[in-house]
Write an enzyme that holds these catalytic residues in place. Structure first.
Site, mmCIF file in Angstrom:
data_model
loop_
_atom_site.group_PDB
_atom_site.id
_atom_site.type_symbol
_atom_site.label_atom_id
_atom_site.label_comp_id
_atom_site.label_asym_id
_atom_site.label_seq_id
_atom_site.Cartn_x
_atom_site.Cartn_y
_atom_site.Cartn_z
ATOM 1 N N CYS A 45 5.576 3.893 -3.018
ATOM 2 C CA CYS A 45 5.147 2.546 -2.613
ATOM 3 C C CYS A 45 5.229 1.516 -3.736
ATOM 4 O O CYS A 45 4.992 0.328 -3.501
ATOM 5 C CB CYS A 45 3.724 2.603 -2.070
ATOM 6 S SG CYS A 45 3.481 3.924 -0.869
ATOM 7 N N HIS B 228 -2.334 -4.437 -3.101
ATOM 8 C CA HIS B 228 -1.640 -3.318 -2.474
ATOM 9 C C HIS B 228 -2.227 -3.103 -1.080
ATOM 10 O O HIS B 228 -1.484 -2.952 -0.111
ATOM 11 C CB HIS B 228 -1.769 -2.058 -3.334
ATOM 12 C CG HIS B 228 -0.882 -0.939 -2.888
ATOM 13 N ND1 HIS B 228 0.484 -1.084 -2.781
ATOM 14 C CD2 HIS B 228 -1.169 0.329 -2.492
ATOM 15 C CE1 HIS B 228 1.008 0.061 -2.339
ATOM 16 N NE2 HIS B 228 0.029 0.926 -2.165
ATOM 17 N N GLU C 290 -8.893 -0.232 -5.376
ATOM 18 C CA GLU C 290 -8.242 -1.450 -5.865
ATOM 19 C C GLU C 290 -9.272 -2.542 -6.147
ATOM 20 O O GLU C 290 -9.190 -3.231 -7.169
ATOM 21 C CB GLU C 290 -7.213 -1.938 -4.850
ATOM 22 C CG GLU C 290 -6.433 -3.147 -5.331
ATOM 23 C CD GLU C 290 -5.221 -3.472 -4.465
ATOM 24 O OE1 GLU C 290 -4.376 -4.270 -4.921
ATOM 25 O OE2 GLU C 290 -5.122 -2.932 -3.342
ATOM 26 N N LYS D 118 0.068 -6.634 4.223
ATOM 27 C CA LYS D 118 0.420 -5.456 5.028
ATOM 28 C C LYS D 118 -0.236 -5.518 6.399
ATOM 29 O O LYS D 118 0.238 -4.885 7.345
ATOM 30 C CB LYS D 118 0.001 -4.174 4.302
ATOM 31 C CG LYS D 118 0.847 -3.817 3.083
ATOM 32 C CD LYS D 118 0.362 -2.516 2.459
ATOM 33 C CE LYS D 118 1.237 -2.094 1.281
ATOM 34 N NZ LYS D 118 1.058 -2.964 0.103
ATOM 35 N N HIS E 123 3.287 -1.620 6.121
ATOM 36 C CA HIS E 123 3.557 -1.063 4.788
ATOM 37 C C HIS E 123 5.009 -0.609 4.749
ATOM 38 O O HIS E 123 5.375 0.385 5.369
ATOM 39 C CB HIS E 123 2.606 0.115 4.543
ATOM 40 C CG HIS E 123 2.607 0.613 3.127
ATOM 41 N ND1 HIS E 123 3.623 0.353 2.231
ATOM 42 C CD2 HIS E 123 1.714 1.389 2.448
ATOM 43 C CE1 HIS E 123 3.349 0.932 1.077
ATOM 44 N NE2 HIS E 123 2.189 1.554 1.183
ATOM 45 N N PHE F 261 1.680 6.678 -4.257
ATOM 46 C CA PHE F 261 1.465 8.119 -4.308
ATOM 47 C C PHE F 261 2.165 8.656 -5.559
ATOM 48 O O PHE F 261 3.240 8.187 -5.944
ATOM 49 C CB PHE F 261 2.052 8.806 -3.077
ATOM 50 C CG PHE F 261 1.164 8.747 -1.862
ATOM 51 C CD1 PHE F 261 -0.135 8.302 -1.927
ATOM 52 C CD2 PHE F 261 1.648 9.167 -0.632
ATOM 53 C CE1 PHE F 261 -0.954 8.268 -0.812
ATOM 54 C CE2 PHE F 261 0.847 9.135 0.499
ATOM 55 C CZ PHE F 261 -0.455 8.689 0.412
#
Length: 402
Positions: free
Chosen positions: A162, A294, A305, A326, A331, A390
């Site tokens: 990502c 994010h 976050e 998003k 996403h 990830f």
């Protein structure tokens, strides 16, 4: 070190087929998440996504080109064309060797893989098209963009889940700033909305069946999207000399690794990336007015976050605006940071802060100003764009108004 500016932008995503359409969708708080339409979708438990509806490859590419281009490559080429047209950039033979392409993608040609696994394993075919490997390889989009515009300098792809797009854009920024190149086409592209792509993500149990609600106490997971955004980056003095439009300046970039867990995010890793981007940009925390988060809509990501932002910004965190787009376009995995960079540019250029839509209920662990549901008209001069992947791979861009 040389200064780096953005002189062109292009995009294809669930909110629009161009940057102006995307800006309009972001400003309106429009939701591009729809019921998915593709083969065997009824076998999935997750049936929503930020899908690009009504797209026809035949409207943009020849039959021979379609044989070579997976949708993720098509989206990158369309985005690159819009970006190059806006930048008004002509690639001379002299410039071609000092210009390159870096594209972020996580899955590469997943449509091609999905279709051909079906042919071989489900239908028992013993022969596949000779262009399968060139279609599915992760560097296909970067290679075709470089060929389309004759860019002979450093060209490659980045695959860091990502964070792929932010890593790609950050690397392109570094190349121009260091003097290795003068111009770069960079961004990201992804097209994972196929049966196999969704089925794989279902296994992680991080997907929502009913919508993306970042930072809301009622959030229950992420929603995938698809598409691309590409940007022309140039050395600032060169761009000024040729009268190019300057959309924003990239002033800093940082990347870190959590080095802790393959899927769980780390507050420390995210905070170090944010601090690094500020330091690289020589930007005081108090200068930052907006952060494109994010903000995936998962419980773990959003609270981590927010904690990282508080750690870095202290009391100024209460005066920051932070939103996750998003919630509108989904996403895009490897392409997500590129599309989200458009929201950062819109904030700097137009003074419009994109909202976090579908926000329902405050979460004490996400107690920041998340610009719920409605865009704001607020002038900002410095912004950040976060990406946390990830594998614990983090990448943060810092931008200033042109």
């Amino acid at each position: 070190m040389r200064r780096v500016v953005i002189t062109g932008a292009g995009s294809v995503n669930a909110l629009g087929r161009s940057v102006p359409e995307t800006f309009a969708g972001l400003a309106e708080g429009r939701c591009g998440i729809v019921d998915l339409e593709f083969r065997d979708v009824e076998r999935l438990s997750i049936r929503i996504g930020g899908q690009i509806r009504g797209y026809s490859a035949e409207e943009h590419f020849s039959r021979s080109e379609i044989a070579l281009y997976d949708p993720f490559t098509q989206y990158a080429l369309l985005s690159a064309r819009e970006a190059m047209e806006q930048a008004g950039l002509e690639i001379s033979e002299e410039l071609s060797v000092r210009a390159g392409v870096i594209v972020g993608t996580s899955g590469g040609g997943l449509h091609t893989q999905d279709e051909n696994y079906r042919l071989v394993y489900e239908e028992g075919k013993n022969r596949v098209h000779p262009f399968i490997v060139p279609r599915l390889m992760n560097n296909a989009a970067a290679s075709h963009v470089s060929m389309r515009y004759g860019l002979k300098g450093p060209s490659y792809c980045v695959a860091t889940a990502c964070s792929s797009s932010n890593h790609a854009i950050g690397q392109a920024f570094h190349m121009i700033r260091s003097g290795a190149t003068d111009v770069m086409l960079t961004g990201g592209s992804e097209s994972m909305l196929v049966f196999g792509g969704i089925k794989a993500w279902e296994g992680l149990r991080v997907m929502s069946k009913d919508g993306c609600r970042p930072f809301s106490r009622t959030r229950n997971g992420m929603v995938q999207g698809e598409g691309s955004a590409m940007f022309v980056l140039e050395e600032r003095e060169r761009a000024i000399a040729r009268g190019a439009p300057i959309l924003a300046e990239i002033s800093g970039f940082a990347m870190t690794s959590d080095a802790s867990d393959i899927v769980m995010p780390s507050q420390d890793g995210a905070a170090r990336a944010i601090e690094g981007a500020l330091r690289d940009a020589r930007m005081n925390p108090e200068e930052v007015g907006y952060i494109n988060a994010h903000g995936t809509g998962t419980t773990a990501n959003d609270k981590t976050e927010c904690a990282a932002v508080r750690q870095v910004f202290g009391d100024h965190a209460d005066r920051l605006m932070i939103s996750s787009t998003k919630s509108m376009h989904g996403h895009l995995i490897g392409g997500t940071g590129a599309v989200e960079l458009l929201a950062a540019i819109m904030a700097l250029r137009d003074g419009i802060i994109a909202p976090t839509i579908s926000y329902e209920e405050p979460d004490p662990e996400c107690d920041l100003d998340v610009v719920p549901n409605t865009a704001r008209n607020v002038k900002v001069t410095a912004v950040l764009s976060n990406a946390f992947a990830f594998g614990g791979l983090n990448a943060v861009l810092a931008l200033r108004a042109a």
